[in-house]
Write a protein that holds these residues in place. Structure first.
Motif, mmCIF file in Angstrom:
data_model
loop_
_atom_site.group_PDB
_atom_site.id
_atom_site.type_symbol
_atom_site.label_atom_id
_atom_site.label_comp_id
_atom_site.label_asym_id
_atom_site.label_seq_id
_atom_site.Cartn_x
_atom_site.Cartn_y
_atom_site.Cartn_z
ATOM 1 N N UNK A 40 0.850 -1.189 0.000
ATOM 2 C CA UNK A 40 0.000 0.000 0.000
ATOM 3 C C UNK A 40 0.889 1.245 0.000
ATOM 4 N N UNK A 41 1.033 1.848 -1.160
ATOM 5 C CA UNK A 41 1.995 2.933 -1.326
ATOM 6 C C UNK A 41 1.562 4.201 -0.599
ATOM 7 N N UNK A 42 0.281 4.513 -0.607
ATOM 8 C CA UNK A 42 -0.168 5.754 0.036
ATOM 9 C C UNK A 42 0.049 5.704 1.545
ATOM 10 N N UNK A 43 -0.215 4.567 2.147
ATOM 11 C CA UNK A 43 0.037 4.427 3.590
ATOM 12 C C UNK A 43 1.535 4.419 3.868
ATOM 13 N N UNK A 44 2.304 3.816 2.971
ATOM 14 C CA UNK A 44 3.757 3.811 3.124
ATOM 15 C C UNK A 44 4.309 5.236 3.098
ATOM 16 N N UNK A 45 3.843 6.058 2.172
ATOM 17 C CA UNK A 45 4.306 7.442 2.069
ATOM 18 C C UNK A 45 3.934 8.216 3.332
ATOM 19 N N UNK A 46 2.693 8.024 3.818
ATOM 20 C CA UNK A 46 2.270 8.707 5.046
ATOM 21 C C UNK A 46 3.116 8.273 6.242
#
Length: 125
Positions: A40-46
């Motif tokens: 999950x890239x968006x959660x990783x970035x956050x």
């Protein structure tokens, strides 16, 4: 007692963090994370934004997450989509491998080798 995190753009430390968070939130950063096969890239970035902010001010991750939830200007400064819960944050970070994080940060802050087209660029940390 912990000091509240209030973004102050007249402070050089906040300016550096702003540049780092901007590069973490970029499209290039998302491409790098997808190449590392992160689910999950968006959660990783956050989570990476929270991690950088907490480590630069030497605060606990749980404290930074609670500050983001209570301080709207900090949340806007970081430009988080979803603020993860503390338990989920620790689980997500613990599932990542060290070489994934190392490769991710090295590729984000890598200086391009095409100096003749763009001129020389520096990242000052």
């Amino acid at each position: 007692m912990n000091i509240p995190l209030i973004p102050d753009l007249s402070n050089p430390k906040w300016l550096i963090i702003q540049q780092i968070l901007k590069s973490i939130g970029s499209k290039r950063s998302q491409k790098i994370a997808s190449r590392l096969k992160i689910q999950d890239i968006s959660i990783f970035i956050d989570c990476m934004k929270i991690l950088v902010l907490a480590d630069s001010f030497e605060k606990d991750y749980s404290y930074v997450i609670s500050e983001i939830n209570s301080n709207i200007s900090l949340k806007r400064f970081i430009s988080l989509g979803n603020v993860p819960e503390v338990d989920y944050f620790y689980k997500f970070i613990s599932k990542l491998e060290n070489n994934q994080l190392d490769t991710y940060f090295r590729n984000i802050f890598k200086i391009s080798s095409n100096t003749h087209k763009k001129g020389r660029r520096y990242v000052i940390i």
